[in-house]
Design an enzyme around this catalytic site. Structure first.
Site, PDB file in Angstrom:
ATOM      1  N   GLU A 169       0.882 -11.562  13.922  1.00  0.00           N
ATOM      2  CA  GLU A 169       0.526 -10.633  12.858  1.00  0.00           C
ATOM      3  C   GLU A 169       1.775 -10.004  12.249  1.00  0.00           C
ATOM      4  O   GLU A 169       1.935  -9.955  11.042  1.00  0.00           O
ATOM      5  CB  GLU A 169      -0.389  -9.542  13.415  1.00  0.00           C
ATOM      6  CG  GLU A 169      -0.749  -8.466  12.395  1.00  0.00           C
ATOM      7  CD  GLU A 169      -1.597  -7.367  12.992  1.00  0.00           C
ATOM      8  OE1 GLU A 169      -2.046  -6.495  12.233  1.00  0.00           O
ATOM      9  OE2 GLU A 169      -1.810  -7.372  14.221  1.00  0.00           O
ATOM     10  N   GLU A 175      12.809 -25.996   1.250  1.00  0.00           N
ATOM     11  CA  GLU A 175      12.019 -26.996   0.549  1.00  0.00           C
ATOM     12  C   GLU A 175      12.857 -27.739  -0.493  1.00  0.00           C
ATOM     13  O   GLU A 175      12.790 -28.964  -0.617  1.00  0.00           O
ATOM     14  CB  GLU A 175      10.806 -26.332  -0.143  1.00  0.00           C
ATOM     15  CG  GLU A 175       9.838 -25.679   0.818  1.00  0.00           C
ATOM     16  CD  GLU A 175      10.095 -24.196   1.018  1.00  0.00           C
ATOM     17  OE1 GLU A 175       9.121 -23.431   1.137  1.00  0.00           O
ATOM     18  OE2 GLU A 175      11.283 -23.792   1.056  1.00  0.00           O
TER      19      GLU A 175
END
Length: 264
Positions: free
Chosen positions: A107, A143
């Site tokens: 979380e 990426e």
């Protein structure tokens, strides 16, 4: 690719492993039923108040503030703080501590301000391209670095089947650029399995993920078996068996539900 919001601002160079170790010692709570994880880099709440994020970045900021106050008291102008050059780190297998910290689908993601991207590339030959990319500081993201450093040359006659296991899903700009790559390179098939969703409540993030899926990219959250596979394939594990952390399955189901809602 472009600067990530919140969690990917200025990244100060500190001892990477010490920073990770300090962060890992903090208590991490998995999402409870009905609750949502905070955004990347968001401070957890303690008794209704934001608790301090005691990472290297926060410590450096505090030190800088103290130095500035001291300089002001002495009538001196504070010296500007400079970041070291941006770099992309590549390798065959990563440190096991980094994997357990950066890929944890928790979380609270304080301190996880970079992206780890593990890749497999099948070009129809007997051998596979395999390795990982880690982005450092502000600048291009993992990426983009993949297509610059791992697959810089595209052959339209070759079919590419690419699988990524990422510590967090792409930001909005990365998702948009990846969608353009898939549209222009028809023989490229990309599947992205992410440990956590990056700022999934933001409209631009949701639009980017939808555009990426519409361009043919397979998007899914990492299951416990995916973490085990990544550990075996991309981590210097010294033949140590991977043990999923508590609530790994529960957290996967939570994030997968959120991703399904976005892509529906």
């Amino acid at each position: 690719m472009a600067d990530r919001k919140s969690s990917s601002g200025s990244r100060l160079t500190v001892r990477r492993k010490e920073k990770a170790e300090n962060e890992a010692k903090k208590e991490e709570k998995p999402p409870k039923e009905g609750e949502k994880p905070p955004k990347e880099g968001e401070k957890p709440e303690v008794n209704g108040k934001n608790a301090p994020v005691e990472n290297g970045e926060a410590a450096a900021a505090a030190a800088a503030t103290g130095a500035e106050n001291g300089a002001a008291a002495n009538g001196d102008k504070p010296e500007p703080m400079e970041l070291p050059p941006f770099e992309i780190i590549t390798g065959d297998r990563m440190d096991p501590f980094f994997f357990k910290f950066q890929f944890k689908n928790v979380e609270y993601s304080s301190g996880r301000n970079k992206t780890f991207l593990c890749y497999l590339v099948d070009q129809g030959s007997d051998s596979l391209l395999r390795g990982y990319i880690e982005d450092e500081h502000a600048g291009g993201h993992a990426e983009e670095a993949f297509f610059q450093q791992v697959l810089p040359n595209y052959d339209p006659a070759c079919k590419y089947t690419i699988t990524w296991y990422m510590s967090s899903s792409p930001c909005a700009v990365c998702a948009g650029k990846l969608a353009e790559v898939l549209k222009s390179r028809k023989s490229v098939r990309l599947a992205i399995f992410s440990a956590r969703l990056f700022e999934w409540e933001e409209p631009e993030i949701q639009a980017g993920l939808k555009a990426l899926a519409a361009a043919g990219c397979k998007l899914r959250m990492m299951k416990p078996l995916d973490f085990t596979y990544t550990w075996d394939t991309f981590v210097e594990n010294d033949e140590e068996q991977f043990t999923p952390w508590e609530d790994c399955q529960e957290n996967y189901e939570y994030y997968q539900d959120k991703l399904a809602d976005i892509l529906q």
